[in-house]
Every structure is written in structure tokens, then in C-alpha cells.
Design a protein around this motif. Structure first.
Motif, mmCIF file in Angstrom:
data_model
loop_
_atom_site.group_PDB
_atom_site.id
_atom_site.type_symbol
_atom_site.label_atom_id
_atom_site.label_comp_id
_atom_site.label_asym_id
_atom_site.label_seq_id
_atom_site.Cartn_x
_atom_site.Cartn_y
_atom_site.Cartn_z
ATOM 1 N N PRO A 85 4.515 33.109 57.699
ATOM 2 C CA PRO A 85 4.570 32.881 56.242
ATOM 3 C C PRO A 85 4.864 34.135 55.431
ATOM 4 C CG PRO A 85 2.747 31.666 57.197
ATOM 5 C CD PRO A 85 3.315 32.509 58.294
ATOM 6 N N GLY A 86 4.387 35.287 55.898
ATOM 7 C CA GLY A 86 4.619 36.527 55.169
ATOM 8 C C GLY A 86 5.954 37.164 55.439
ATOM 9 N N GLY A 87 6.785 36.512 56.243
ATOM 10 C CA GLY A 87 8.109 37.028 56.544
ATOM 11 C C GLY A 87 8.080 38.266 57.421
ATOM 12 N N VAL A 88 9.084 39.109 57.277
ATOM 13 C CA VAL A 88 9.242 40.286 58.123
ATOM 14 C C VAL A 88 8.069 41.242 57.982
ATOM 15 C CG1 VAL A 88 10.712 42.284 58.614
ATOM 16 C CG2 VAL A 88 11.755 40.090 58.068
ATOM 17 N N ASP A 89 7.482 41.328 56.815
ATOM 18 C CA ASP A 89 6.370 42.259 56.607
ATOM 19 C C ASP A 89 5.213 41.980 57.561
ATOM 20 O OD1 ASP A 89 7.709 43.599 54.621
ATOM 21 O OD2 ASP A 89 6.798 42.478 52.975
ATOM 22 N N ASP A 90 5.054 40.714 57.943
ATOM 23 C CA ASP A 90 3.950 40.351 58.834
ATOM 24 C C ASP A 90 4.171 40.797 60.279
ATOM 25 O OD1 ASP A 90 2.600 39.253 56.760
ATOM 26 O OD2 ASP A 90 2.828 37.159 57.372
ATOM 27 N N ILE A 91 5.408 41.133 60.618
ATOM 28 C CA ILE A 91 5.688 41.460 62.020
ATOM 29 C C ILE A 91 6.248 42.872 62.201
ATOM 30 C CG2 ILE A 91 6.066 39.035 62.634
ATOM 31 C CD1 ILE A 91 9.093 39.646 62.620
ATOM 32 N N ARG A 92 6.200 43.692 61.159
ATOM 33 C CA ARG A 92 6.782 45.032 61.285
ATOM 34 C C ARG A 92 6.096 45.855 62.371
ATOM 35 N NH1 ARG A 92 10.695 45.873 57.783
ATOM 36 N NH2 ARG A 92 10.661 44.802 55.754
ATOM 37 N N ASP A 93 4.790 45.761 62.480
ATOM 38 C CA ASP A 93 4.082 46.525 63.510
ATOM 39 C C ASP A 93 4.509 46.081 64.909
ATOM 40 O OD1 ASP A 93 2.768 47.935 61.573
ATOM 41 O OD2 ASP A 93 0.888 46.807 61.716
ATOM 42 N N LEU A 94 4.677 44.782 65.092
ATOM 43 C CA LEU A 94 5.103 44.276 66.394
ATOM 44 C C LEU A 94 6.547 44.657 66.686
ATOM 45 C CD1 LEU A 94 3.437 40.743 66.387
ATOM 46 C CD2 LEU A 94 2.806 42.715 67.787
ATOM 47 N N MET A 95 7.385 44.700 65.671
ATOM 48 C CA MET A 95 8.764 45.144 65.864
ATOM 49 C C MET A 95 8.788 46.611 66.293
ATOM 50 S SD MET A 95 10.568 43.267 62.578
ATOM 51 C CE MET A 95 12.232 43.850 62.910
ATOM 52 N N GLY A 96 7.897 47.409 65.727
ATOM 53 C CA GLY A 96 7.792 48.803 66.153
ATOM 54 C C GLY A 96 7.286 48.922 67.580
ATOM 55 N N LEU A 97 6.332 48.087 67.957
ATOM 56 C CA LEU A 97 5.815 48.104 69.325
ATOM 57 C C LEU A 97 6.908 47.713 70.321
ATOM 58 C CD1 LEU A 97 3.503 48.369 71.333
ATOM 59 C CD2 LEU A 97 2.816 46.010 70.770
ATOM 60 N N GLU A 98 7.753 46.770 69.936
ATOM 61 C CA GLU A 98 8.855 46.371 70.829
ATOM 62 C C GLU A 98 9.797 47.547 71.078
ATOM 63 O OE1 GLU A 98 13.022 45.083 71.524
ATOM 64 O OE2 GLU A 98 12.212 45.773 69.599
ATOM 65 N N ARG A 99 10.108 48.305 70.056
ATOM 66 C CA ARG A 99 10.981 49.470 70.234
ATOM 67 C C ARG A 99 10.324 50.530 71.111
ATOM 68 N NH1 ARG A 99 11.993 48.196 64.740
ATOM 69 N NH2 ARG A 99 10.456 49.718 64.037
ATOM 70 N N GLN A 100 9.021 50.731 70.925
ATOM 71 C CA GLN A 100 8.300 51.725 71.726
ATOM 72 C C GLN A 100 8.227 51.302 73.196
ATOM 73 O OE1 GLN A 100 4.581 52.018 69.644
ATOM 74 N NE2 GLN A 100 5.516 52.941 67.828
ATOM 75 N N LEU A 101 8.020 50.000 73.436
ATOM 76 C CA LEU A 101 7.997 49.506 74.804
ATOM 77 C C LEU A 101 9.355 49.680 75.464
ATOM 78 C CD1 LEU A 101 6.464 47.888 77.068
ATOM 79 C CD2 LEU A 101 7.564 45.850 76.112
ATOM 80 N N GLY A 102 10.424 49.328 74.749
ATOM 81 C CA GLY A 102 11.765 49.474 75.307
ATOM 82 C C GLY A 102 12.085 50.920 75.641
ATOM 83 N N SER A 103 11.716 51.831 74.759
ATOM 84 C CA SER A 103 11.963 53.249 75.008
ATOM 85 C C SER A 103 11.171 53.746 76.215
ATOM 86 C CB SER A 103 11.596 54.049 73.755
ATOM 87 O OG SER A 103 11.756 55.436 73.978
ATOM 88 N N ALA A 104 9.914 53.319 76.321
ATOM 89 C CA ALA A 104 9.075 53.743 77.445
ATOM 90 C C ALA A 104 9.605 53.196 78.767
ATOM 91 C CB ALA A 104 7.642 53.278 77.214
ATOM 92 N N TRP A 105 10.067 51.956 78.757
ATOM 93 C CA TRP A 105 10.635 51.356 79.980
ATOM 94 C C TRP A 105 11.853 52.131 80.450
ATOM 95 C CZ3 TRP A 105 15.078 47.735 79.156
ATOM 96 C CH2 TRP A 105 15.669 47.380 80.366
ATOM 97 N N LEU A 106 12.802 52.373 79.547
ATOM 98 C CA LEU A 106 14.018 53.090 79.924
ATOM 99 C C LEU A 106 13.704 54.528 80.331
ATOM 100 C CD1 LEU A 106 16.459 51.766 77.185
ATOM 101 C CD2 LEU A 106 16.369 51.110 79.596
ATOM 102 N N GLY A 107 12.698 55.136 79.676
ATOM 103 C CA GLY A 107 12.328 56.497 80.029
ATOM 104 C C GLY A 107 11.833 56.612 81.447
#
Length: 318
Positions: free
Chosen positions: A180-202
Motif C-alpha cells: 500500500p505504501g508503494g516503493v517507499d515501503d520496500i526501499r530497505d529490501l531493495m537495498g538488501l537485494e543489491r547488497q546480497l547480489g554484490s556479496a554473491w558475485l564477490g
């Protein structure tokens, strides 16, 4: 086949020169030593012949499924070039998805699943990934050359996240994949997804002997992801319903599970160590859109090195 090519060149060189140069002499030598099988022409069937053979052997049920997919109907399929869902025959979709021809690109997978989950009619145009061939000049010029690209009402949109947010804005309605809150409600999870992807490739690319820190970083990020998933009910990131967050995470988690198992001997889908992640995989596999876009472990392990410039194996892998 190499012998046959040299022999052919030798014959041509001899005929043109009226004598025997080094190619002709080499051909004479190979004629003396080559087994008869070396002179047999390549009799492998063409792709067209293989396709005709497959069609001839298809059952009535298989042929019916192929016809259904070709018409834009039926369940999700990697072979579909048109998806109409509930629209009438002849309907012209507003969306064209430009994705890779092998149905493997992780960024294309996210958008592909979103279109299926939201039942947005679309066409598919297939474009080579960079390491598998050239792209059309117009695509390089107008779309930047990277996949995926979506054409929406004649407008080109690039970058998978930008595409997904644009589709949510244009086709929100009853099938919104945002909270319901749109993108603002998932910004932290979007950041976690980027951090996970970077850690995996690293870790995946870290040479043996120096990857301890990279492994610790990945395990830390995966534990954070597992904690989020264990805090919800239903298996998905936001609870019982699939959301845009699941689509953002799906391609990295799927490829991390396959590649780290093969190259590092590490299991991401470990029900004891990461029960939330394991339950998430189970929940995702209940979705037809994920099953249709999902690849096998070996393909992931073999397709990643040319994309990344190599993967670093460690003891315990394979």
C-alpha cells in the motif's frame, strides 16, 4: 574435420599452382596417415532437420500445446512470442519485451515474471546477450544495448528496475505487486537485494585462498535475508502474496544457489541453516511464472563464467 579441411586446401593449392607447395605436401602426408574415418564428411543434421524430426515425433497433446502457446494462450512458456491472456484474438499488446534468446538473462527474468503475474499482454523480441553475438544496430543506438528493454506505447524503457516500476504505474489496478505504501515501503529490501547480489558475485569470483572474507560477507547478507523471510508468514518477502520484492530477489537467489553449490560447495537452499530462504524457494516454485522462467543448475553454472569473466572454483565444489 581438421584433416578434411587441410586436404581440401591442399588439393586446391596444388590445382592452382600446378605443383606441390607446403600445403600440398602436408596433404599428401595426411593422406598416408589419416584413417578412412577422417575423410568422411560431416553428416550431422541441420537445425531445420532436427526441428522437422521433433515435430514429426510430437504427440497430439504436444502439438496442441505448441499451437496454444503460438496463439498467445495457455500457461507461461519460454517459447512464447505473444501473450494475450484474457484479450481477444487480434488484440495488439501495448508492451513489447526485448529479452535474450536463451531465456537465461537474470534481469529479463524479473520483468518476464512481472508481466506474467500481472497478466499484461505483451510480445517478445529476442536479442543476443553480449557474449553470444551481435545486437541490431538500432538496439545499440536507441536502447543502449543492454537487456531487458520494454517498449510501452512506442516508448523505450531500459533497466529492469525502472521497467518494473513503470509497469506498476501503468498497470497497477487489482494486480499491483507493490504494498500500500508503494516503493517507499520496500526501499530497505531493495537495498538488501543489491547488497546480497554484490556479496554473491564477490565470493563467486574471489580466488581460492583469499575468499574467506568474501564468504563471510555473503553468509552475513544471506542470514539477513533469511531473517526477513522468517519474520513473515507464507514464504514470500511480504507475507502470503508474491510481490515485486520476490521478483527482484528471484534471479540472484536462484543463480547463487546453483553457482555456489557448483563452484564452492555451499548450499543456499539449506532448510536447516536458512529455513526462511528454503521456504521462499518452495513458495516461488508454486508460481507458474517462476517455473517457466527457472533454469537448471548446470546451465546456471556454465552460463555465468562468460557473463562474469570467470568463476573461481574451490575445494568442495562440483
Amino acid at each position: 574435420m581438421l584433416m578434411l579441411r587441410i586436404l581440401t586446401l591442399g588439393c586446391a593449392a596444388s590445382a592452382l599452382s600446378g605443383g606441390k607447395g607446403w600445403v600440398g605436401k602436408a596433404a599428401d602426408l595426411l593422406r598416408q596417415k589419416a584413417p578412412p574415418s577422417a575423410l568422411v564428411l560431416d553428416r550431422a543434421p541441420t537445425w531445420e532437420a532436427l526441428a522437422a524430426s521433433l515435430e514429426a515425433q510430437s504427440t497430439t497433446e504436444e502439438a496442441g500445446f505448441a499451437s496454444l502457446v503460438a496463439s498467445g494462450r495457455g500457461p507461461p512458456s519460454a517459447s512464447a512470442n505473444l501473450r494475450l491472456f484474457d484479450e481477444d484474438d487480434g488484440y495488439e499488446p501495448r508492451v513489447t519485451l526485448y529479452r535474450d534468446g536463451s531465456s537465461w538473462c537474470p534481469y529479463c527474468q524479473k520483468v518476464w515474471m512481472q508481466l506474467e503475474e500481472k497478466r499484461i499482454p505483451y510480445r517478445v523480441e529476442r536479442i543476443n546477450m553480449r557474449c553470444y553475438g551481435s545486437k541490431p544496430a538500432w538496439f545499440e543506438r536507441d536502447a543502449g544495448g543492454l537487456l531487458p528493454v520494454v517498449e510501452l506505447d512506442g516508448r523505450l524503457i531500459t533497466d529492469s528496475v525502472s521497467i518494473m516500476l513503470a509497469l506498476e504505474r501503468e498497470f497497477g489496478g487489482d494486480r499491483s505487486l507493490l504494498p500500500p505504501g508503494g516503493v517507499d515501503d520496500i526501499r530497505d529490501l531493495m537495498g538488501l537485494e543489491r547488497q546480497l547480489g554484490s556479496a554473491w558475485l564477490g565470493w563467486l569470483r574471489a580466488p581460492p585462498g583469499v575468499g574467506g572474507g568474501a564468504r563471510n560477507n555473503f553468509e552475513g547478507q544471506l542470514s539477513r535475508v533469511d531473517g526477513v523471510l522468517r519474520s513473515t508468514a507464507g514464504g514470500f518477502f511480504l507475507g502470503e502474496e508474491l510481490s515485486l520484492v520476490d521478483l527482484l530477489f528471484c534471479s540472484f537467489l536462484e543463480r547463487a544457489e546453483a553457482s555456489l553449490l557448483y563452484y564452492k560447495g555451499f548450499r543456499v537452499r539449506d532448510a536447516e541453516a536458512y529455513p526462511g530462504v528454503a521456504a521462499w524457494f518452495d513458495a516461488m516454485e508454486s508460481r507458474a511464472s517462476f517455473r517457466a522462467s527457472q533454469s537448471d543448475y548446470y546451465t546456471h553454472a556454465m552460463d555465468l563464467p562468460p557473463q562474469l569473466g570467470g568463476c573461481s572454483p574451490e575445494a568442495g565444489g562440483e
